[in-house]
Structure formats: C-alpha cells, structure tokens
Write a protein that holds these residues in place. Sequence first.
Motif, PDB file in Angstrom:
ATOM      1  N   GLN A 658       0.814  -1.210   0.000  1.00 52.88           N
ATOM      2  CA  GLN A 658       0.000   0.000   0.000  1.00 52.88           C
ATOM      3  C   GLN A 658       0.851   1.265   0.000  1.00 52.88           C
ATOM      4  O   GLN A 658       0.546   2.233  -0.702  1.00 52.88           O
ATOM      5  N   THR A 659       1.894   1.252   0.792  1.00 53.85           N
ATOM      6  CA  THR A 659       2.665   2.481   1.008  1.00 53.85           C
ATOM      7  C   THR A 659       3.848   2.633   0.053  1.00 53.85           C
ATOM      8  O   THR A 659       4.212   3.753  -0.309  1.00 53.85           O
ATOM      9  N   HIS A 660       4.481   1.510  -0.357  1.00 58.70           N
ATOM     10  CA  HIS A 660       5.689   1.585  -1.182  1.00 58.70           C
ATOM     11  C   HIS A 660       5.559   0.792  -2.486  1.00 58.70           C
ATOM     12  O   HIS A 660       6.557   0.647  -3.212  1.00 58.70           O
ATOM     13  N   HIS A 661       4.367   0.256  -2.758  1.00 55.08           N
ATOM     14  CA  HIS A 661       4.134  -0.539  -3.970  1.00 55.08           C
ATOM     15  C   HIS A 661       5.109  -1.716  -4.059  1.00 55.08           C
ATOM     16  O   HIS A 661       5.521  -2.105  -5.161  1.00 55.08           O
ATOM     17  N   PHE A 662       5.471  -2.270  -2.908  1.00 56.25           N
ATOM     18  CA  PHE A 662       6.373  -3.420  -2.882  1.00 56.25           C
ATOM     19  C   PHE A 662       5.602  -4.683  -3.259  1.00 56.25           C
ATOM     20  O   PHE A 662       4.619  -5.051  -2.614  1.00 56.25           O
ATOM     21  N   LYS A 663       6.048  -5.353  -4.307  1.00 53.68           N
ATOM     22  CA  LYS A 663       5.398  -6.571  -4.795  1.00 53.68           C
ATOM     23  C   LYS A 663       6.343  -7.741  -4.559  1.00 53.68           C
ATOM     24  O   LYS A 663       7.277  -7.962  -5.330  1.00 53.68           O
ATOM     25  N   PHE A 664       6.077  -8.472  -3.484  1.00 53.20           N
ATOM     26  CA  PHE A 664       6.995  -9.535  -3.095  1.00 53.20           C
ATOM     27  C   PHE A 664       7.024 -10.661  -4.128  1.00 53.20           C
ATOM     28  O   PHE A 664       7.965 -11.456  -4.169  1.00 53.20           O
ATOM     29  N   TRP A 665       6.001 -10.767  -4.983  1.00 55.31           N
ATOM     30  CA  TRP A 665       5.934 -11.823  -5.984  1.00 55.31           C
ATOM     31  C   TRP A 665       6.763 -11.500  -7.236  1.00 55.31           C
ATOM     32  O   TRP A 665       6.807 -12.289  -8.175  1.00 55.31           O
ATOM     33  N   GLU A 666       7.419 -10.336  -7.238  1.00 57.27           N
ATOM     34  CA  GLU A 666       8.243  -9.959  -8.380  1.00 57.27           C
ATOM     35  C   GLU A 666       9.734 -10.198  -8.118  1.00 57.27           C
ATOM     36  O   GLU A 666      10.594  -9.491  -8.634  1.00 57.27           O
ATOM     37  N   LEU A 667      10.023 -11.210  -7.309  1.00 57.00           N
ATOM     38  CA  LEU A 667      11.414 -11.619  -7.128  1.00 57.00           C
ATOM     39  C   LEU A 667      11.965 -12.129  -8.458  1.00 57.00           C
ATOM     40  O   LEU A 667      11.229 -12.664  -9.293  1.00 57.00           O
ATOM     41  N   SER A 668      13.250 -12.008  -8.622  1.00 51.30           N
ATOM     42  CA  SER A 668      13.883 -12.554  -9.819  1.00 51.30           C
ATOM     43  C   SER A 668      13.968 -14.077  -9.699  1.00 51.30           C
ATOM     44  O   SER A 668      13.821 -14.642  -8.613  1.00 51.30           O
ATOM     45  N   PHE A 669      14.225 -14.752 -10.854  1.00 51.35           N
ATOM     46  CA  PHE A 669      14.377 -16.207 -10.831  1.00 51.35           C
ATOM     47  C   PHE A 669      15.523 -16.617  -9.908  1.00 51.35           C
ATOM     48  O   PHE A 669      15.425 -17.601  -9.180  1.00 51.35           O
ATOM     49  N   LYS A 670      16.589 -15.848  -9.931  1.00 53.05           N
ATOM     50  CA  LYS A 670      17.741 -16.171  -9.098  1.00 53.05           C
ATOM     51  C   LYS A 670      17.391 -16.071  -7.621  1.00 53.05           C
ATOM     52  O   LYS A 670      17.744 -16.955  -6.828  1.00 53.05           O
ATOM     53  N   GLN A 671      16.677 -15.011  -7.253  1.00 50.38           N
ATOM     54  CA  GLN A 671      16.291 -14.837  -5.852  1.00 50.38           C
ATOM     55  C   GLN A 671      15.307 -15.925  -5.417  1.00 50.38           C
ATOM     56  O   GLN A 671      15.415 -16.474  -4.309  1.00 50.38           O
ATOM     57  N   ALA A 672      14.346 -16.241  -6.286  1.00 48.51           N
ATOM     58  CA  ALA A 672      13.370 -17.278  -5.953  1.00 48.51           C
ATOM     59  C   ALA A 672      14.041 -18.640  -5.810  1.00 48.51           C
ATOM     60  O   ALA A 672      13.743 -19.404  -4.872  1.00 48.51           O
ATOM     61  N   PHE A 673      14.960 -18.952  -6.737  1.00 47.00           N
ATOM     62  CA  PHE A 673      15.660 -20.232  -6.665  1.00 47.00           C
ATOM     63  C   PHE A 673      16.499 -20.320  -5.392  1.00 47.00           C
ATOM     64  O   PHE A 673      16.526 -21.358  -4.724  1.00 47.00           O
TER      65      PHE A 673
END
Length: 797
Positions: A658-673
């Motif tokens: 809400q406050t910073h438009h942080f979308k935790f689901w937009e991690l990179s493939f490298k970060q997710a892996f």
Amino acid sequence: MMKTPNKDNLWVLGGNLVNAGLGFLTFMLLARMLSVEAFGEWLLYVAGFTFMEMVRAGFIHQALVKYLATARFAPLRKAILGASWWIGLGTTAVFSLTLAILGWALESQIAAIKMTAFFKWYPVVIWLTLPLNMGLWVSHARQQYPRMVILQLFITGGFAIFVFLNWGQSINVFTLLIVHSVVRLLASLYALLSGWSAIQFIIYLSKKYVRQLIHFGKYSLFSLLGTNLLKSTDIFLIGAFLGPAAVALYQLPLKIIELAEIPLRSFATTAFPRIAQWLAAHKYELTTRFIQNQITKFLIWMIPVWLLMQIGAGTWMKWIGGASYLDSGPIFQILLIYVLLLPADRFIGIALDSLGKPQWNTLKIALMVIVNIIGDCWVLSQGGSLVMVAAVTLVNIALGIAFGSWKMRRWLPIFSVHSFQSIVHSQRPRINISYLKPRRSLTIGYGLSSTNSPLKTTNQIPFIDFAKGFAILTIVLMHYGQQMAATGWLANLLKLGGTGIHVFFLLSGFGLMLGRYQGWRHFFKRRVSKILLPYYFFLTLMYVLHLLAPNTASISTYAYLGNLFFVQLFDESIVYAFGIQFWFISTILQGYLLFPVLRSFLQRSRIATFLLVCVTVSIIYASLLYFTGAYGSKLWSRLFLQYLWEFALGMVLAKWYQTHHFKFWELSFKQAFLGIIIGFGLMALLTFGLPTAGIVFNDYPALLGYLCLTIMLFKLAQQLAKFSLTGMLWIGKYSYPLYLVHIAALSLVLQIHLGNNSFKISALTLLFYLSIAFVFTYIFQKVYQLIFIKQYFTKTL
C-alpha cells in the motif's frame, strides 16, 4: 483537593472487614473439620448460592439505589419501593421454579457434578432470603449504612458462632445447610418486623417504575452476572473435570485473594457517585487525577503485603488449610499477580458506568468471561494443572483492562503517559459532552484505507489467486496421499504439499489488510458470510447424508454439534470427524477474531515493532510446545499463536504494498531459486537432523521455500504455459469450497469404486480422483450460491 474517607466509608469498610474476617475464620475451620471431599461439596453449594443471589440482585439493587437515592418526593419513593418488591417477588418465583425443574429433569447429570444439594435446597432458600436482601438494598439506597452492617453481621456472625461452638466435633454438609438457611430466615424476619425491608410499600404497584427499574437493571445484571461468573466458573469447571478435592485446593488461595478486595470494594462503593457527579459537571481532569490517585494508593498499600505473601506462599497455605493444601502454594503465587491488576479493573468499570457507557462495561466483563471459560476448558481438557487455570485468570483480567482503557481513552486517558503531564497544565481544552457519543462517520473513516492504497481488493493481483490455487492443490494431493496410503518417493513428495498451509495463513493476512475495512462489526459480518456459512452448510449436508445412509462411524450428533459450535477446540476426539482438513477452519477463525486488534496495532506502531512482537509470540509459543511435549496434541499444536507470525507477515507485506508498492511476488528467478534452496534445505535439516524440534520449528524455512517455489512457478506459467496459469487461477477461485469438499468426495468415490478391494496408488489414479473432487466442488459451490446468494439467483433467472 481529594477528600478523605467519611463516616459512611468507615462504616462500609469496617463492616466488610469484620464480615470478611468472620467468613475467613469460618472457612479455615470448615477446611479442617470436613474431609476434602465434603468441603468441596459445601464450596460448590456456596458458589451456586452466591451466584444466584447476585443474579437476583442484578435486577433490583443498583436500580433501587439510583432511583430511591435521587427521589425527592414521598409518593415517588413509595412507587419505587413497591416496584422493587414486585420485581423481587417475580424474579424469585422464576428462579425457584426453574431450578426446581432442572433439578428434577437432570438429576443424574447434577449428581455427577456434585451439585444435588444446591438444586434441591436453594429453590426453597431463595424465598427465605428475599426480605433480608430487600432490607440490605433499601438501607443502601437510603444511605443507612449501620443497618446494612447489622444485617450482614447477623448473617455471618450467626453462622460463625455455630461453627466455633462445634469446633472439633463431627459435622456434615446437611447440618451446614440447615444452619446456613436458618440464620438467613431469622435475619429476614428481623428485616420484616423492623420495617427495614420496606415491605409495607408493596401495595404501591406502578408498571411504569417496574419497567424503568428493569430497563436500568439489565446492565447491572449482566455486569454482576459476569463478575460472579469469573470466579464461579473456575470452581464449576474444576469440579466437573477434576472433582471436589481439586475445588478445595483451588478455592483456598482464591479465598485469601478475596481479602484484598475488601478495601477496594468498600471505597469503590462510595467513589461511584462521586465520580458520576464530577463527570456530570465535565470535570474530566479532576476525575482522571482522582482515579489515577486511587489506583496508585492501592498498589502502594498492597505491594509490601504482596511481597510477604509471594515469598512464603506454600507456608501460608499449609498454615491456613493444613498439610493437605501445601500444593496450593503455586496457585496462590499466580493469583497474587491478579491482585495487582484488581484496582485498575475495578475503577475502569466504575468510570465506564459513570460515563454513561454501562454497555461497554458489560461487554468488557463478557469478554473476560468468554476468555475465562474457553481457557479453563482448554487447559482442563488437556490435563492442565490448577496453576494453568490460575494463569487463565491473569489473561482475562489483562484483556478486560486493555479493552476498558481502550474504550475510555477518548474521555479519561487514565493509563496514558500524556494524561499525567496534561493534568498539570490548566489550559487543557474542555472536552465537549457531545463527544461522549462516538460518531459513526469517524469510525468508518478511520477504517478505510482506500485513500493511500493503489488497490482496493486483491482481485486485481493474479498472483494471489495463483498462489491460493497452487497451495490448495498441493494440500489436497497431500490429503489424498494420506487417505490412500501412498508409499515411496510419491509419499514424501505429497507430504511436502502440506507446506502450502503456511502460504494460506500469509495470504489471509495479506488479503485482509489490503481489503476495505469498515469497522470490526462489518468485518465479522463478512467473515461469517464468507467462511462460516459455507462451513455450516457443508457440515449440515454431510450430517443429513449420514442420517439417510450411515457410512462413517466418526460422524455423530455430538460430532456435528461440536464442530458447529467449535467444541473441537477442546475435544480432540471430534477434530477429524468430518475430515482431516477442518482443523484449519477453527485456527483461521482465531486469526479473524484477533485481526481487528492486530490491524489497530499495526496502524499505530512501526512495522518492525509489530512484526517483531508477533514473531516473538509465535517463537515463545512454539518453544512452550517443544519443552512441554504438547506439540503432539492436535489442539495445542494448531492454536493460532503457532501461525501468528505468518499471518502478521502477510499484513506487513500488504502494508508495504500500500505504502511503497512493494510486490513480493516480483522476485527474480535467481532470488526465488535461492529462497527455495535455503528454505527447503533448512526444513530438511530440521526435519531429519532434529526430528522433534523439526516438527515445531520447521514452519519458518518451510514458508520461505514454498513461497519462493510458488513465485517461480507463477513466472514460468506467465511466460511458458498460459493454460496452466488459467487453470491455477480457476482453482484459486474455488479454493475454499475445494478445501471443504475434497475429503468427502474422495471417501464417497473410494467407497463406491473400490469397496473393500485393495488399491495401489499411482500418479494417474491420483489425478483421476482429483478431477472427481473438482466436479464435486463445482456442484457444491453452485448449489450453495443458488440457496444463499440472492445476486446469483437473480442473475441465473
């Protein structure tokens, strides 16, 4: 300038001290004269007697004092006294008849909980005590405190004299019942003959004042009822679960604790009208200062005695009750902490009533009673000790203080640090009396978050539905593997699917925090319609089908009602009666009950503070499960506190969105892996390296690994397999009905398809039964919409 206690204060305090002293000595002697079993039965009767007397007083006492004390003309006073007598007669008749019928209809059940004496004896005794009580109430209303003291001494002293004279002799419960009743009969006759009971005014019957007194008395009734329930429910539940001997062990320290209430109760009696007068004159600063002063004084007086009692708790119990009560020492130490909270709780109740908000005081007490009953049942059903029952008492009084001070903060910020500073300044703005009535528009406005939120709901975030769909899919597959006894690599893979439940907790906190919040009433109404109603519909459907064609031994009327009213929170035998998945419903509902409080906490504090507190609570609770061995219990291991940190993390992620438009689901493939490797790696290390600790603490890496896996699959589906994305979004849309239906669908199909034949599970057969579950889910959802959702019905027409 604070006034010193006047003559009336001293009369009330002196009378209470003498009566308490006699009552305590009598209690101590009876504890030694009777066997533990007989003493427990006597205490159960006294608890029931006190409870019913308080209920009857609730209809009359406070209202009579208020209206008679302020009545200026003799005809009005006569009408009020006459109305009080008729209300007393009516309530006495109703209670007497009701208890007599219950005693006859439930004779065996009552005998099992050792309450036979109460249900047989009290329906008669209640008539004997009416004139006595009217004499006490009328004397209080007329501020004739010496008369009150005389009548109270007549009762307590008469019974005490009998016990003293029979010290060292054999005595039984029946004899005590006789003496207890005769003393009250004599006091009632004295009140009648002396005119103190004002029975001569019974001829003045006014329906107007009867209605007026009852209308006022309904709030004092609920408050008195709740206050007495807070004490008596402990006794009743301990007696029902553990027997009369345990009642005696718990009641002894509780009786000593009541001594601390004597000065508090005495001064609170005369403080009530004083506080009410100041608030009527808008003297908020003076009232705040007075209440703070009174609470501080009581704490200063109590602390020296408190320390003395804490140090020698076991010795005090042994000296008062004998060697048999040495085990009551730890209980006494816990209840001594309760003593330090009593002044704040008592003056908060007085302040709320004086502010003209008795409904909030009633609600405060009701919340405390509910927490006390649920906590006691939970503790006792799990074999908890009496010390844990005492700890529940601390929880409910702390909740009452927090709730009361929160509701009162806008008028009397007694526990605010700023209130102590602002009292010094004479230029503090006067609070307008119109502010005493909260404005609905302000409440609603505070709850909305659309002004700073880019999205109003989570429906515009595809990842949320995808994550719900993937989580429910893996959970269903895990449950199917358990039901069909999967083995080998497939069994281990399916077990991993259960980790999806952690994502559900996180997404629940995320969605609720991101959604439109219009106050707790609207929130709970929405939860009932979206969660409870489908749940109740499914339970009822399953129960009716079972009645028509019985095929499941676990389904019974008790199991149905127990799951309907969430008795499964206390009874482990019916947790899985309708399916192994239903533990989640009761757990997430606990989260919904806490959400308004958590949301307020998050809105008023720093995000880091909020998350740290919630994670700490979950770690502490998990540690308690580990060290006590309670992690093996279906009830304790699935309490919401275990999952609070995930729910809170979801709320924090929504706040960042809400406050910073942080979308935790937009991690990179490298970060997710990397998250998958770390999360599932630590989970495996805990599970296989530390099997016992892994059961309790592997939730933390499990959420990291599973969430990162979900994010990676979501990205792959977006880029490579749009059809799988569409399918997963569809499953996410029906995630809740699928969760409800899937076990029942599997059980029915297996029974029809296989009968008693053996079955070898494979990936293909698993997919076949999964597709059957989707069909059942779709049918269930459409039938539910057709019956309960008017918009759907109109649309289909």
